[in-house]
Motif scaffolding. Structure first.
Motif, PDB file in Angstrom:
ATOM      1  N   PRO A   1     -20.069 -35.909  20.680  1.00  0.00           N
ATOM      2  CA  PRO A   1     -19.565 -36.086  22.045  1.00  0.00           C
ATOM      3  C   PRO A   1     -20.411 -35.297  23.045  1.00  0.00           C
ATOM      4  O   PRO A   1     -20.845 -34.184  22.735  1.00  0.00           O
ATOM      5  CB  PRO A   1     -18.156 -35.490  21.967  1.00  0.00           C
ATOM      6  CG  PRO A   1     -18.250 -34.441  20.897  1.00  0.00           C
ATOM      7  CD  PRO A   1     -19.271 -34.942  19.902  1.00  0.00           C
ATOM      8  N   VAL A   2     -20.661 -35.873  24.211  1.00  0.00           N
ATOM      9  CA  VAL A   2     -21.281 -35.123  25.317  1.00  0.00           C
ATOM     10  C   VAL A   2     -20.426 -35.362  26.554  1.00  0.00           C
ATOM     11  O   VAL A   2     -20.135 -36.504  26.916  1.00  0.00           O
ATOM     12  CB  VAL A   2     -22.738 -35.567  25.600  1.00  0.00           C
ATOM     13  CG1 VAL A   2     -23.365 -34.636  26.643  1.00  0.00           C
ATOM     14  CG2 VAL A   2     -23.567 -35.563  24.328  1.00  0.00           C
ATOM     15  N   LEU A   3     -20.033 -34.283  27.173  1.00  0.00           N
ATOM     16  CA  LEU A   3     -19.066 -34.349  28.269  1.00  0.00           C
ATOM     17  C   LEU A   3     -19.641 -35.025  29.516  1.00  0.00           C
ATOM     18  O   LEU A   3     -20.767 -34.751  29.918  1.00  0.00           O
ATOM     19  CB  LEU A   3     -18.626 -32.916  28.590  1.00  0.00           C
ATOM     20  CG  LEU A   3     -17.516 -32.712  29.616  1.00  0.00           C
ATOM     21  CD1 LEU A   3     -16.258 -33.467  29.240  1.00  0.00           C
ATOM     22  CD2 LEU A   3     -17.220 -31.218  29.734  1.00  0.00           C
ATOM     23  N   ASN A   4     -18.825 -35.891  30.121  1.00  0.00           N
ATOM     24  CA  ASN A   4     -19.179 -36.603  31.349  1.00  0.00           C
ATOM     25  C   ASN A   4     -18.995 -35.671  32.557  1.00  0.00           C
ATOM     26  O   ASN A   4     -17.892 -35.216  32.840  1.00  0.00           O
ATOM     27  CB  ASN A   4     -18.252 -37.821  31.465  1.00  0.00           C
ATOM     28  CG  ASN A   4     -18.543 -38.681  32.673  1.00  0.00           C
ATOM     29  OD1 ASN A   4     -19.273 -38.280  33.570  1.00  0.00           O
ATOM     30  ND2 ASN A   4     -17.961 -39.871  32.689  1.00  0.00           N
ATOM     31  N   GLU A   5     -20.084 -35.424  33.259  1.00  0.00           N
ATOM     32  CA  GLU A   5     -20.046 -34.501  34.398  1.00  0.00           C
ATOM     33  C   GLU A   5     -19.062 -34.975  35.481  1.00  0.00           C
ATOM     34  O   GLU A   5     -18.386 -34.162  36.115  1.00  0.00           O
ATOM     35  CB  GLU A   5     -21.461 -34.400  34.989  1.00  0.00           C
ATOM     36  CG  GLU A   5     -21.579 -33.355  36.058  1.00  0.00           C
ATOM     37  CD  GLU A   5     -23.029 -33.082  36.451  1.00  0.00           C
ATOM     38  OE1 GLU A   5     -23.919 -33.868  36.058  1.00  0.00           O
ATOM     39  OE2 GLU A   5     -23.265 -32.075  37.129  1.00  0.00           O
ATOM     40  N   ALA A   6     -18.971 -36.295  35.669  1.00  0.00           N
ATOM     41  CA  ALA A   6     -18.084 -36.825  36.709  1.00  0.00           C
ATOM     42  C   ALA A   6     -16.618 -36.524  36.397  1.00  0.00           C
ATOM     43  O   ALA A   6     -15.807 -36.325  37.312  1.00  0.00           O
ATOM     44  CB  ALA A   6     -18.288 -38.332  36.865  1.00  0.00           C
ATOM     45  N   ALA A   7     -16.272 -36.498  35.113  1.00  0.00           N
ATOM     46  CA  ALA A   7     -14.890 -36.180  34.744  1.00  0.00           C
ATOM     47  C   ALA A   7     -14.590 -34.721  35.068  1.00  0.00           C
ATOM     48  O   ALA A   7     -13.493 -34.378  35.517  1.00  0.00           O
ATOM     49  CB  ALA A   7     -14.661 -36.455  33.257  1.00  0.00           C
TER      50      ALA A   7
END
Ligand SMILES: [Zn+2]
Lengths: 495, 118
Positions: free
Chosen positions: A58-64
């Motif tokens: 998993p790589v975290l979505n910056e927009a979230a």
């Protein structure tokens, strides 16, 4: 053991866990689109990460994260120095990994509040925490009901959609308060541009409900923790709207009161809100047994985003905007509230008010446009791409090229019902204001044909002028401007 | 179904980075009894016969003992932990439906198909 009797008065205590879908283009831990699939084709919005395939990371979505920080700011919450992700383990086919990626002891938002107005009374609802997590997939119990199903069909298109879970303090004292809170929360989130209430499944609510002795409620409306801990509570799941919350909770409170009235104890359990039947149903207690064995998700490094609070701006929120509308445009409370009900309405009003008289703009947007939309069970979002047509309509009225009456009662309605632009309605209905010589001719004719009314006018009977105006309006098919006609008549009669 | 965390239990959560505390790390004697094995089996939807429960309790205890070797590992300098690893919100190509379902034992109309659950 409780020794309470049924006659004692009881107070309602409700806390909410609200799941809102964040408006991002991609899922929270992978690059899969969050747009609904074409023809709702299942399993067409997946990748190795959201399918939980071995080796996928998993790589975290910056927009979230940005959306979460905005929500934190709007809720006046703390964004801690460090925030982390955990695995919540449970075994159910809506999770391909057998765990949900969520936050546990270090959520991204903590200790906030939201003020709501219920029946004119301001209430501040405490926000315990708000955290980021992934949505599970969707499962269908196929071949029958949940009990009689023969097999399960699973669609992971939703799996990994970014959610924010907002957990409130047990600060609600009535179902009406929860409804007001949810409506307000949706309003704020839409203002922030992080949430779309029209998306299917974008709001899901679980509510903890218990009844306590009314005597235990303190002066400021709070209930001591020991009392809450002592009260058995039901967790009501599957609520999907603010109206649904009010109904589900009203039902659940009545159910609990009835149980107590019969001298029984409230069971600590999870119940399912059945919207169709309008009842809450006990889920088997085994399901409620919680042991999620949380542990830190080693594949997701910690976040240190407390300084994003200063970096990321948020728009003016509804309460502040309402106040500004009152002072800046001189609107009354009702108009200011209507015009700030959604960000789209408020933005549109400000566009129109910037070009034309604010009072005219307020009447047109708040009363005429919203009124006619509401009558058709439509929202401003249904006509977003036609707002320039409404601006042109206001312009025509402002320029005196169309009477207010025709604009309201014919043009606007036809625009909404037939989807036509204002110019074509005006042309089709022949509503362009009468040519001035046509009006003059009609004025002359009215004076000539009605000597009695003219005599009455000269005798000081003001009502006579209205009669004459009416004659002219009739002769011009309503297309003349009554004010102008009145002036022309007086000119002729007095001259 | 969206299960939710229990906010009551969370304020006293473990320190960040600490693994599951059930094994009483460092106490030297991780205790795994039959009841614990049954509980874990239940959570994992595994049905165990009574004698299996006993066998697993012994084996769990043995396995956990191996982890005690970690207590002997000396403190070492290590690289600093990464923080703020994020990606831009840009859509990437995913799997086609056939690819997504390729490993599934059973499918139906584009869905993964499994036994009934409740
Ligand atoms: Zn994906």
């Amino acid at each position: 053991m409780s020794t309470r009797t049924a006659s004692e008065e009881r107070a309602v205590v409700i806390g909410l866990e609200v799941h809102v879908q964040l408006e991002t283009d991609t899922k929270v831990f992978c690059g899969c689109s969050t747009e609904p699939a074409d023809d709702e084709e299942p399993n067409t919005r997946t990748c190795p990460t959201c399918l939980g395939l071995p080796g996928a990371l998993p790589v975290l979505n910056e927009a979230a994260v940005e959306a979460a920080v905005k929500i934190g700011k709007a809720l006046d919450a703390d964004i801690p120095e460090t925030t982390t992700f955990h695995r919540k383990n449970y075994y159910y086919p809506d999770l391909p990994k057998n765990f949900q990626l969520t936050q546990y002891d270090a959520p991204i938002c903590a200790d906030g509040e939201l003020e709501v107005s219920v029946d004119g009374e301001r209430r501040t609802i405490g926000i315990t925490r708000a955290h980021l997590e992934e949505d599970p997939g969707s499962i269908q119990h196929a071949g029958g009901s949940i009990e009689s199903a023969t097999h399960t069909l699973v669609n992971y298109n939703r799996a990994g959609t970014p959610l924010m879970e907002v957990v409130t303090e047990p600060d609600f004292r009535s179902p009406a308060e929860t409804r007001a809170f949810l409506a307000k929360l949706e309003e704020v989130l839409e203002y922030l541009g992080v949430f779309d209430a029209t998306r299917d499944g974008s709001l899901r609510v679980d509510a903890n409900v218990s009844l306590v002795d009314a005597d235990e409620v303190t002066e400021d409306g709070s209930v001591p923790e020991a009392v809450l801990a002592d009260a058995n509570r039901a967790e009501v799941k599957n609520i999907s709207s603010h109206k649904g919350a009010e109904k589900a909770l009203a039902y659940e409170i009545t159910r609990q009161r009835n149980v107590l009235r019969r001298g029984r104890e409230i069971e600590q359990e999870t119940r399912h809100w059945d919207e169709g039947r309008g009842v809450t149903v006990s889920m088997r207690s085994k399901e409620a047994e919680k042991d999620y064995r949380y542990f830190r998700e080693a594949d997701l490094p910690a976040l240190e985003v407390s300084d994003w609070k200063d970096r990321i701006p948020i728009p003016e929120l509804p309460d502040a905007r309402r106040e500004r509308f009152r002072t800046e445009y001189g609107l009354d409370d009702e108009a200011a509230s209507k015009l700030t009900s959604t960000k789209e309405v408020a933005d549109f009003f400000e566009d129109v008010a910037g070009e034309y008289d604010p009072e005219l703009a307020a009447t047109w947007v708040a009363d005429n446009l919203l009124g006619e939309l509401n009558y058709r069970e439509m929202e401003i979002t249904d006509v977003t791409d036609r707002l320039d047509e409404f601006t042109r309509l206001v312009e025509l009225v402002d320029a005196g090229e169309l009477t207010v009456k025709n604009a309201e009662e014919v043009v606007l309605r036809e625009m909404l019902d037939e989807g036509e632009d204002p110019e074509s309605v005006i042309e089709r209905e022949g509503l362009g204001k009468a040519e001035s010589d046509e009006v003059e001719t009609a004025v002359e004719a009215a004076i000539e044909e009605n000597p009695d009314a003219v005599a009455d006018y000269h005798d000081g009977d003001e009502g006579a002028i209205n009669f004459l105006v009416g004659q002219v309006m009739q002769a011009t098919g309503g297309s003349a401007d009554p004010g102008q006609v009145n002036g022309l008549l007086r000119e002729r009669l007095d001259g | 179904m969206t299960d939710t965390s229990d906010p009551d239990g969370e304020s006293a959560g473990p320190d960040a980075g600490d693994a599951d505390g059930d094994t009483k790390a460092g106490s030297g004697e991780p205790v795994v009894d039959a009841a614990e094995v049954e509980h874990v089996a239940e959570l994992a939807r595994v049905r165990l016969a009574e004698e299996e429960t006993e066998t697993f309790a012994d084996q769990f205890a043995e396995i956990l003992e191996y982890f005690e070797a970690l207590d002997e590992v000396p403190d070492l300098d290590r690289e600093e932990e990464l923080v703020n690893v994020m990606r831009a919100d840009e859509v990437e190509a995913g799997l086609a439906q056939e690819e997504a379902l390729a490993n599934a034992a059973e499918t139906e109309d584009g869905f993964f198909k499994g036994p009934k659950v409740s």
